[in-house]
Design a protein around this motif. Structure first.
Motif, mmCIF file in Angstrom:
data_model
loop_
_atom_site.group_PDB
_atom_site.id
_atom_site.type_symbol
_atom_site.label_atom_id
_atom_site.label_comp_id
_atom_site.label_asym_id
_atom_site.label_seq_id
_atom_site.Cartn_x
_atom_site.Cartn_y
_atom_site.Cartn_z
ATOM 1 N N LEU A 6 0.826 -1.290 0.060
ATOM 2 C CA LEU A 6 -0.106 -0.125 -0.236
ATOM 3 C C LEU A 6 0.877 1.274 -0.136
ATOM 4 O O LEU A 6 0.538 2.334 -0.776
ATOM 5 C CB LEU A 6 -0.940 -0.099 1.285
ATOM 6 C CG LEU A 6 -2.214 -0.862 1.110
ATOM 7 C CD1 LEU A 6 -2.728 -1.122 2.463
ATOM 8 C CD2 LEU A 6 -3.025 -0.495 0.034
ATOM 9 N N LEU A 7 1.945 1.398 0.688
ATOM 10 C CA LEU A 7 2.804 2.462 0.950
ATOM 11 C C LEU A 7 3.694 2.611 -0.557
ATOM 12 O O LEU A 7 3.800 3.842 -0.981
ATOM 13 C CB LEU A 7 3.831 2.288 1.890
ATOM 14 C CG LEU A 7 3.461 2.429 3.252
ATOM 15 C CD1 LEU A 7 4.633 2.393 4.294
ATOM 16 C CD2 LEU A 7 2.615 3.713 3.724
ATOM 17 N N ALA A 8 3.811 1.493 -1.197
ATOM 18 C CA ALA A 8 4.387 1.753 -2.502
ATOM 19 C C ALA A 8 3.649 2.173 -3.355
ATOM 20 O O ALA A 8 3.801 3.122 -4.358
ATOM 21 C CB ALA A 8 4.958 0.303 -3.063
ATOM 22 N N LEU A 9 2.304 1.858 -3.546
ATOM 23 C CA LEU A 9 1.031 2.170 -4.287
ATOM 24 C C LEU A 9 0.936 3.956 -4.083
ATOM 25 O O LEU A 9 0.675 4.721 -5.185
ATOM 26 C CB LEU A 9 -0.308 1.635 -4.047
ATOM 27 C CG LEU A 9 -1.374 2.083 -4.931
ATOM 28 C CD1 LEU A 9 -1.306 1.849 -6.479
ATOM 29 C CD2 LEU A 9 -2.592 1.486 -4.352
ATOM 30 N N LEU A 10 0.900 4.255 -3.100
ATOM 31 C CA LEU A 10 0.698 5.543 -2.468
ATOM 32 C C LEU A 10 1.789 6.415 -2.472
ATOM 33 O O LEU A 10 1.481 7.711 -2.104
ATOM 34 C CB LEU A 10 -0.039 5.709 -1.025
ATOM 35 C CG LEU A 10 -1.385 4.839 -0.984
ATOM 36 C CD1 LEU A 10 -2.110 4.815 0.398
ATOM 37 C CD2 LEU A 10 -2.376 5.196 -1.877
ATOM 38 N N GLY A 11 3.039 5.938 -2.677
ATOM 39 C CA GLY A 11 4.077 6.780 -2.840
ATOM 40 C C GLY A 11 4.413 7.454 -1.427
ATOM 41 O O GLY A 11 4.902 8.611 -1.254
ATOM 42 N N ALA A 12 4.256 6.685 -0.427
ATOM 43 C CA ALA A 12 4.614 7.328 1.019
ATOM 44 C C ALA A 12 5.594 6.401 1.754
ATOM 45 O O ALA A 12 5.714 5.083 1.561
ATOM 46 C CB ALA A 12 3.262 7.467 1.918
ATOM 47 N N ALA A 13 6.337 6.897 2.819
ATOM 48 C CA ALA A 13 7.271 6.155 3.432
ATOM 49 C C ALA A 13 6.681 5.446 4.816
ATOM 50 O O ALA A 13 7.587 4.545 5.132
ATOM 51 C CB ALA A 13 8.428 7.192 3.908
ATOM 52 N N SER A 14 5.565 6.063 5.190
ATOM 53 C CA SER A 14 5.285 5.354 6.301
ATOM 54 C C SER A 14 3.619 5.531 6.509
ATOM 55 O O SER A 14 2.956 6.590 5.943
ATOM 56 C CB SER A 14 5.861 5.874 7.657
ATOM 57 O OG SER A 14 5.593 7.270 7.608
ATOM 58 N N ARG A 15 2.864 4.843 7.571
ATOM 59 C CA ARG A 15 1.692 5.267 7.945
ATOM 60 C C ARG A 15 1.431 6.653 8.378
ATOM 61 O O ARG A 15 0.406 7.516 8.358
ATOM 62 C CB ARG A 15 1.099 4.336 9.016
ATOM 63 C CG ARG A 15 1.098 2.975 8.351
ATOM 64 C CD ARG A 15 0.144 2.087 9.371
ATOM 65 N NE ARG A 15 0.741 2.084 10.718
ATOM 66 C CZ ARG A 15 1.991 1.323 11.280
ATOM 67 N NH1 ARG A 15 2.457 0.383 10.521
ATOM 68 N NH2 ARG A 15 2.392 1.412 12.359
ATOM 69 N N GLU A 16 2.497 7.186 9.091
ATOM 70 C CA GLU A 16 2.643 8.428 9.934
ATOM 71 C C GLU A 16 2.451 9.581 8.669
ATOM 72 O O GLU A 16 1.842 10.616 8.960
ATOM 73 C CB GLU A 16 3.871 8.662 10.768
ATOM 74 C CG GLU A 16 3.649 7.798 11.940
ATOM 75 C CD GLU A 16 4.079 6.228 11.726
ATOM 76 O OE1 GLU A 16 3.436 5.353 12.518
ATOM 77 O OE2 GLU A 16 4.508 6.098 10.687
ATOM 78 N N GLU A 17 3.305 9.237 7.750
ATOM 79 C CA GLU A 17 3.339 10.278 6.570
ATOM 80 C C GLU A 17 2.079 10.547 6.025
ATOM 81 O O GLU A 17 1.569 11.466 5.771
ATOM 82 C CB GLU A 17 4.493 9.899 5.660
ATOM 83 C CG GLU A 17 4.686 10.917 4.520
ATOM 84 C CD GLU A 17 5.725 10.522 3.540
ATOM 85 O OE1 GLU A 17 5.420 10.042 2.652
ATOM 86 O OE2 GLU A 17 6.754 10.577 3.906
ATOM 87 N N LEU A 18 1.211 9.266 5.781
ATOM 88 C CA LEU A 18 0.030 9.410 5.113
ATOM 89 C C LEU A 18 -1.062 10.085 6.144
ATOM 90 O O LEU A 18 -1.746 10.793 5.618
ATOM 91 C CB LEU A 18 -0.360 8.080 5.059
ATOM 92 C CG LEU A 18 0.208 7.323 3.680
ATOM 93 C CD1 LEU A 18 -0.276 5.683 3.703
ATOM 94 C CD2 LEU A 18 -0.250 7.724 2.293
#
Length: 437
Positions: free
Chosen positions: A71-83
């Motif tokens: 999911l992080l790869a799809l959304l281009g984020a490093a962590s849940r916290e960043e999202l």
């Protein structure tokens, strides 16, 4: 300056950049799904990248292991916290309603419905409420699934000002449903420079396959100034929505007014809190060739998030004929196969899904992701709405996937007594149509 080397207007990296990259990739994927063998699209397409992104980010908030990584790869984020930080910022700024001050009417709603016999983990509930501004509610999916489905659909209908009457189709919620995540976005904005209805005329519109259809075209007066930029193979028109009213920085005669300063220096007004004010616009990317859209979509998806922001017009220039068709389009999608093709596989796999951050007890697997969107563009402005919903089912922790067993080819059999370990009978079945005499 070469258009490919122009500096991006958006910061690179992080969830904000991830949203743009996700939007371009999703558009390409949906374009392929809707097209046929020669790349021609069969239907119009509209979707809300933000609605889908936030829905999947809320799934990621409760994901762990490979499920989270995909999911992080799809959304281009490093962590849940960043999202979570991105979602918090979007809800508080970009999706803040501006209608009271003369700007666009914007609303965002998010909800989490859980089967009443299970309990959300406090950390997940707090994250959903704080970062995603979600309501959390218990529902009786086990005994009253249809009533729960209708309740969620009514919630979406109200949140989208009746533009989307339902997000969950019949059968999408059932006795095994454990969790439903849904959100809704509504937007209604007036053009900063409305089109004159008297200039709207019916003209031919050419489709990708060469056929034609007559539709109403909105037009601006000739030799007017518009935000237009020309590039190799395509051009871009930016139509601004009326902004909310902001006092000038300084009423001193030695200071330029805000709009003059923005036009000259390309700066944005900054509020007293230090945050840039939201500024909405519609940007139309028009390929030079009639059938050039599939290639342009491919180019945008391959180039990444900087492509969009680097090609927005900077200045208003004098233009001749400007025509844009009035349109109202809507779409509805079940995105499981699309997301699987984009690399999200573990979340849908009952044997691999790790959504253990959501419930105190019980295992979940993502069953389906639904999305609906509608947009209407006319002389006054734009009205649009979107909703996304993720349905998850409860699975027993003791078992993996339910296996198939279809004995449609030769097999062996044994009759045994288990305590003594005795094989009483055994045999092979090569042709069950043969009968003993």
């Amino acid at each position: 300056m070469d258009d490919e080397s122009r500096p991006s207007k958006k910061p690179r990296g992080g969830a904000g950049s991830g949203l743009t990259a996700f939007a371009l990739r999703m558009a390409k994927q949906l374009d392929d799904v809707e097209g046929d063998g020669d790349g021609a699209k069969k239907n119009n397409l509209v979707f809300s990248p933000l609605s889908l992104y936030v829905a999947l980010a809320l799934v990621a908030s409760g994901a762990r292991g490979d499920t989270l990584d995909e999911l992080l790869a799809l959304l281009g984020a490093a962590s849940r916290e960043e999202l979570a930080e991105f979602a918090r910022g979007v809800a508080e700024r970009a999706l803040a309603d501006q209608s009271a001050a003369g700007g666009p009417r914007v609303s965002f709603a998010c909800g989490v419905w859980h089967e009443k016999t299970v309990t959300l983990k406090p950390a997940y509930r707090d994250d959903a409420v704080d970062a995603y501004k979600a309501e959390t509610r218990a529902a009786d999916f086990m005994n009253k699934a249809e009533e729960a489905r209708e309740e969620i659909n009514r919630w979406v209908c109200k949140a989208t000002n009746d533009l989307i009457t339902s997000i969950l189709p019949e059968g999408s919620v059932h006795s095994r449903t454990g969790l439903v995540l849904a959100n809704a976005i509504y937007f209604k904005g007036s053009w900063s420079l409305p089109f004159d209805k008297e200039l709207t005329v019916t003209r031919w519109f050419r489709r990708l396959d060469g056929s034609r259809v007559r539709v109403p075209f909105m037009s601006s007066s000739r030799s007017t100034e518009q935000a237009v930029a020309q590039y190799k193979g395509f051009k871009v028109l930016k139509l601004a929505y009326a902004p909310h009213r902001i006092p000038t920085w300084d009423e001193s005669p030695f200071e330029m007014r805000r709009d003059e300063r923005e036009k000259k220096h390309g700066v944005r007004h900054v509020s007293s809190s230090g945050e840039a004010s939201a500024r909405f616009s519609m940007c139309v990317f028009l390929p030079d060739k009639r059938a050039g859209l599939p290639r342009l979509v491919d180019k945008m998806a391959a180039a990444g998030p900087s492509f969009l922001w680097n090609h927005l017009p900077k200045d208003r220039v004098e233009v001749g004929d400007v025509r844009l068709p009035r349109f109202k389009i809507s779409s509805s999608s079940e995105l499981k196969p699309v997301l699987q093709a984009m690399g999200v596989e573990a979340a849908f796999d009952v044997g691999r899904a790790d959504l253990s951050g959501m419930l105190v007890a019980g295992r979940l697997v993502l069953e389906q992701v639904f999305h609906r969107a509608v947009v209407e563009v006319n002389e006054e402005g734009t009205e649009a709405a979107a909703s996304s919903a993720c349905t998850m089912v409860l699975v027993c922790a003791r078992y993996g996937p339910t296996p198939d067993f279809v004995a449609d080819h030769p097999f062996a059999f044994f009759v045994v007594e288990e305590v003594s370990g005795t094989v009483v009978f055994m045999g092979h079945v090569l042709d069950p149509s043969e009968h003993a005499e």
